[in-house]
Design an enzyme around this catalytic site. Structure first.
Site, PDB file in Angstrom:
ATOM      1  N   HIS A  41       0.841  -1.297   0.134  1.00  0.00           N
ATOM      2  CA  HIS A  41      -0.121   0.023   0.073  1.00  0.00           C
ATOM      3  C   HIS A  41       1.011   1.453  -0.132  1.00  0.00           C
ATOM      4  O   HIS A  41       2.159   1.132  -0.035  1.00  0.00           O
ATOM      5  CB  HIS A  41      -0.927   0.029   1.300  1.00  0.00           C
ATOM      6  CG  HIS A  41      -2.168  -1.023   1.042  1.00  0.00           C
ATOM      7  ND1 HIS A  41      -2.241  -2.104   1.388  1.00  0.00           N
ATOM      8  CD2 HIS A  41      -3.341  -0.609   0.451  1.00  0.00           C
ATOM      9  CE1 HIS A  41      -3.126  -2.686   1.125  1.00  0.00           C
ATOM     10  NE2 HIS A  41      -3.894  -1.679   0.637  1.00  0.00           N
ATOM     11  N   LYS A  71      -0.735   4.908   4.453  1.00  0.00           N
ATOM     12  CA  LYS A  71      -1.577   3.923   5.310  1.00  0.00           C
ATOM     13  C   LYS A  71      -1.113   3.828   6.571  1.00  0.00           C
ATOM     14  O   LYS A  71       0.083   3.554   7.036  1.00  0.00           O
ATOM     15  CB  LYS A  71      -1.845   2.820   4.410  1.00  0.00           C
ATOM     16  CG  LYS A  71      -2.781   1.936   5.130  1.00  0.00           C
ATOM     17  CD  LYS A  71      -3.092   0.537   3.994  1.00  0.00           C
ATOM     18  CE  LYS A  71      -3.969  -0.599   4.663  1.00  0.00           C
ATOM     19  NZ  LYS A  71      -5.151   0.086   4.817  1.00  0.00           N
TER      20      LYS A  71
END
Length: 253
Positions: free
Chosen positions: A142, A146
């Site tokens: 990600h 995040k």
């Protein structure tokens, strides 16, 4: 007209969901909830859900796990169905979500993508066939903003695999202090954070002289927003309390 309230409306996913709803007929966002109350669209934004005195048919939550309990308090008081897309909840927060589902309709999924939910079903089938002859490893990637690791989706996929294995799997997130061979009954989960990666999940079944890999790559946040709006449309008509997920949405089509 389907009236939607959007929790976490000022975040990146909030903006994408607003764009999706704006492009669909028969629905509108009537209010937003966010600690950042800077106006950017045609609906009012409140720092606290209880400041909103209007009516809505369903709430989409793409905020922060810390905001979940307050939002559930509001939903319970008003009998409003809620679509929880937020991840990173603690065990206590998950208990709170389950408790709320006894009073209202609660939708929760570790990932709102149709592809990821299909992947979960493929993993269950794979695990049931391959059994204990293959080691299972999950790698998720990600963007560098995040907050939670591993991702809620990675846990969701691990749960799908574990549910079909002939043994009780142990989830292992860190091996740097373990000086031993890999135990047979574990699922390794690795998290990568970097750049602007939207989301990538790979599940590897590693056997003797072969590897089977099942992979999903999200190329934009829109895939999650579309799933959230589809779920909201489905949940707005749920009058019965209980826990719902993307499988219910898929089955309704």
């Amino acid at each position: 007209m389907l009236k939607i309230a959007l929790s976490g409306c000022c975040g990146r996913m909030g903006h994408v969901i607003n764009d999706i709803v704006s492009g669909r007929e028969g629905m509108e966002i009537v209010a937003g909830f966010d600690i950042n109350t800077v106006q950017y669209a045609g609906f009012p934004i409140f720092a606290d859900p209880f400041e909103f005195t209007g009516e809505c048919d369903v709430i989409i939550d793409f905020s922060n796990a810390a905001s979940t309990e307050r939002l559930l308090d509001y939903c319970e008081q008003h009998g409003t169905p809620v679509v929880i897309c937020t991840t990173g909840h603690s065990a206590a927060q998950l208990d709170r979500i389950r408790a709320a589902s006894a009073k209202i309709a609660v939708f929760r999924s570790g990932n709102m993508s149709l592809g990821i939910n299909l992947m979960s079903e493929l993993l269950k089938k794979s695990a049931s066939v391959l059994g204990d002859k293959y080691d299972v490893e999950i790698i998720e990637k990600h963007h560098n903003q995040k907050l939670d690791a591993p991702s809620g989706t990675a846990i969701m996929l691990a749960d799908a695999v574990a549910s079909a294995l002939p043994y009780k799997a142990e989830y292992v997130y860190d091996r740097h202090e373990r000086r031993e061979k890999r135990p047979a009954h574990e699922i390794g989960i690795s998290a990568i954070r970097g750049g602007t990666i939207v989301g990538e999940h790979s599940v590897l079944f590693c056997g003797r002289d072969e590897i089977i890999e099942i992979k999903h790559t999200a190329l934009s946040r829109e895939v999650f927003a579309v799933g959230a709006v589809d779920a909201a449309e489905y949940m707005a008509t749920r009058k019965q309390s209980g826990m719902y997920d993307m499988n219910d949405v898929i089955a309704s089509r």
